[in-house]
Design an enzyme around this catalytic site. Structure first.
Site, PDB file in Angstrom:
ATOM      1  N   THR A  92     -39.807  25.910  15.522  1.00  0.00           N
ATOM      2  CA  THR A  92     -39.249  26.684  16.436  1.00  0.00           C
ATOM      3  C   THR A  92     -38.927  28.028  15.997  1.00  0.00           C
ATOM      4  OG1 THR A  92     -37.970  24.699  17.231  1.00  0.00           O
ATOM      5  CG2 THR A  92     -36.943  26.842  17.699  1.00  0.00           C
TER       6      THR A  92
ATOM      7  N   ARG B  65     -39.546  14.548  26.727  1.00  0.00           N
ATOM      8  CA  ARG B  65     -38.266  15.104  25.799  1.00  0.00           C
ATOM      9  C   ARG B  65     -37.847  16.603  25.967  1.00  0.00           C
ATOM     10  NH1 ARG B  65     -37.097  18.515  21.083  1.00  0.00           N
ATOM     11  NH2 ARG B  65     -35.934  17.281  19.848  1.00  0.00           N
ATOM     12  N   VAL B  66     -36.619  16.934  25.887  1.00  0.00           N
ATOM     13  CA  VAL B  66     -36.092  18.424  25.854  1.00  0.00           C
ATOM     14  C   VAL B  66     -35.239  18.212  24.605  1.00  0.00           C
ATOM     15  CG1 VAL B  66     -35.108  20.145  26.904  1.00  0.00           C
ATOM     16  CG2 VAL B  66     -36.461  18.667  28.328  1.00  0.00           C
ATOM     17  N   GLY B  67     -35.487  19.349  23.772  1.00  0.00           N
ATOM     18  CA  GLY B  67     -34.667  19.494  22.463  1.00  0.00           C
ATOM     19  C   GLY B  67     -33.339  20.468  22.967  1.00  0.00           C
ATOM     20  N   ASP B  68     -32.947  21.130  22.032  1.00  0.00           N
ATOM     21  CA  ASP B  68     -31.685  21.732  21.900  1.00  0.00           C
ATOM     22  C   ASP B  68     -32.109  23.279  22.461  1.00  0.00           C
ATOM     23  OD1 ASP B  68     -33.024  22.137  19.325  1.00  0.00           O
ATOM     24  OD2 ASP B  68     -31.499  23.391  18.769  1.00  0.00           O
TER      25      ASP B  68
ATOM     26  N   THR C 184     -32.664  25.685  14.704  1.00  0.00           N
ATOM     27  CA  THR C 184     -33.686  25.111  14.678  1.00  0.00           C
ATOM     28  C   THR C 184     -33.400  23.855  13.774  1.00  0.00           C
ATOM     29  OG1 THR C 184     -35.931  25.091  13.515  1.00  0.00           O
ATOM     30  CG2 THR C 184     -34.182  26.525  12.379  1.00  0.00           C
ATOM     31  N   GLY C 185     -34.086  22.595  14.145  1.00  0.00           N
ATOM     32  CA  GLY C 185     -34.021  21.473  13.371  1.00  0.00           C
ATOM     33  C   GLY C 185     -33.934  20.233  14.428  1.00  0.00           C
TER      34      GLY C 185
ATOM     35  N   GLY D 136     -33.363  18.732  17.350  1.00  0.00           N
ATOM     36  CA  GLY D 136     -32.613  19.151  18.403  1.00  0.00           C
ATOM     37  C   GLY D 136     -31.634  18.259  18.657  1.00  0.00           C
TER      38      GLY D 136
HETATM   39  N1  ASP Z   1     -34.918  22.187  17.433  1.00  0.00           N
HETATM   40  C1  ASP Z   1     -36.366  22.127  18.089  1.00  0.00           C
HETATM   41  C2  ASP Z   1     -36.117  20.775  19.016  1.00  0.00           C
HETATM   42  O1  ASP Z   1     -35.603  19.839  18.620  1.00  0.00           O
HETATM   43  C3  ASP Z   1     -37.233  21.772  17.052  1.00  0.00           C
HETATM   44  C4  ASP Z   1     -37.401  22.915  15.832  1.00  0.00           C
HETATM   45  O2  ASP Z   1     -36.239  23.335  15.496  1.00  0.00           O
HETATM   46  O3  ASP Z   1     -38.431  23.228  15.321  1.00  0.00           O
HETATM   47  O4  ASP Z   1     -37.085  20.837  19.987  1.00  0.00           O
END
Ligand code: ASP
Length: 284
Positions: A154, A182-185, A204-205, A207
Site C-alpha cells: 500500500t 474484499r475491502v481493506g482499511d 499499511t498492514g 487491513g
Molecule cells: N492495508 C492494506 C489492506 O489491508 C494492505 C497493505 O497495507 O498493503 O488492504
C-alpha cells in the site's frame, strides 16, 4: 510530510529502487510545499506518482484478487475541511487516488464501491486502464503460505502545508490473494486514512486489524482527547493491532509538524521531510 510504500515482511529483498523513488518524491513534495500548494493536493499528487511507478502494490503495481480481477481501494481526506473521498473495489481506472480526489471535490457522496465507483470515474472523465497488461503486479513470484507472510505494498502520504492544513491519502490493491469484493482499511475513513485539524494518518498492514481498531482516527483521538504525543499515540494503536494478531505500520504528522512512522512488521518503506528541511528514507 511523510510517505510510505507499504509494510515489509520480506527481509531479504533489495529495496534500492523504492528508496531512490521515495527520495525523489520527497523533493517533489518539498517543491510543492514551497510553492504554497495545499496539503490535500500534495498528498494526492504524491500517491498518484507512487501508483504510476509500478513499484508498489497500488495503481500500476497492483496484484489481482483470487479471481484474477484488479480491485483497487483509495481515499483522500482533507483535515481542514473534513472532506473525504473514497473508492473501494474500483476496476479499470489508472489512478484510484484521482478517483477518490474527484469524489472528495465534486460529489455529494463520500464513498463509492465497485461498479458504482467505476461509473463515477467514467462520468468524471478519469483515465481508464488500457488493458490487464497495464499492471506490473509487483508481488508476483513471491510464494508464501497465506497472506500473512507476504509483503504489503500500500502507498500513503500525509502532509502539513504552510497554512497549517493537514491531509492524508492512501491507495492499494489490498492484501495478496484477497477474496473478490474484499475491502481493506485503506479507503475506510478512520481505519486506514484520516486527517483532521490535529493530525493526518495513513496506515499499511493487515487491513482487517486496522479496521477493527479504527487505527487512523484512534491516533487523532488519542492526541486530542487523551493528550498523548503523536509517537506515543501511534505506537499505542499499533500495540492494539498487534494484540489482535495483526501487523503493519503507519505514518502520521501533527499540526506542529511532528512525524511518527512506527511499524510492528519487519520494516516499512517510508520517507519523511521534517520541518527543519532534513529528509529520512528507510525500509527497515
Ligand atoms: N492495508 C492494506 C489492506 O489491508 C494492505 C497493505 O497495507 O498493503 O488492504
Amino acid at each position: 510530510m511523510a510517505l510510505h510504500g507499504g509494510a515489509i515482511i520480506d527481509t531479504a529483498k533489495d529495496y534500492s529502487l523504492e528508496i531512490e523513488h521515495m527520495r525523489e518524491l520527497v523533493e517533489v513534495a518539498r517543491t510543492r510545499l514551497d510553492q504554497g500548494e495545499a496539503a490535500a493536493s500534495i498528498a494526492a499528487a504524491i500517491v498518484h506518482e507512487m501508483e504510476m511507478s509500478g513499484l508498489y502494490v497500488a495503481g500500476r503495481g497492483a496484484s489481482p484478487n483470487d479471481e484474477g480481477l484488479y480491485e483497487l481501494d483509495a481515499a483522500l481526506m482533507d483535515g481542514t475541511t473534513a472532506r473525504i473521498g473514497a473508492v473501494a473495489a474500483l476496476q479499470n481506472f489508472k489512478s484510484p487516488v484521482e478517483v477518490a480526489r474527484a469524489v472528495m471535490e465534486s460529489s455529494p457522496h463520500v464513498f463509492f464501491a465497485g461498479a458504482g465507483a467505476a461509473a463515477f470515474a467514467r462520468r468524471s472523465g478519469l483515465e481508464p486502464v488500457p488493458d490487464d497488461n497495464w499492471y506490473t503486479h509487483v508481488g508476483s513470484g513471491r510464494s508464501a503460505s497465506g497472506f500473512g507472510s507476504r509483503p504489503f505494498g500500500t502507498v500513503g502520504c500525509v502532509v502539513l502545508d504552510r497554512y497549517g492544513g493537514l491531509a492524508s491519502a492512501t491507495s492499494t490493491a489490498g492484501i495478496f490473494g484477497k477474496q473478490a469484493g474484499r475491502v481493506g482499511d485503506s479507503p475506510v475513513p478512520g481505519a486506514g486514512t484520516w486527517a483532521d485539524r490535529f493530525c493526518a494518518v495513513s496506515c499499511t498492514g493487515h487491513g482487517e486489524f486496522f479496521i477493527r481498531t479504527a487505527a487512523a482516527v484512534q491516533v487523532a483521538h488519542r492526541l486530542h482527547y487523551a493528550g498523548q504525543g503523536l509517537n506515543d499515540a501511534a505506537v499505542a494503536v499499533l500495540r492494539e493491532v498487534e494484540d489482535l494478531g495483526g501487523s503493519g505500520g503507519l505514518i502520521a504528522i501533527d499540526v506542529a509538524g511532528r512525524i511518527a512512522m512506527p511499524f510492528i512488521s519487519a520494516g516499512m518503506k517510508r520517507a519523511a521531510l521534517f520541518s527543519d528541511g532534513s529528509v529520512s528514507v528507510n525500509v527497515r
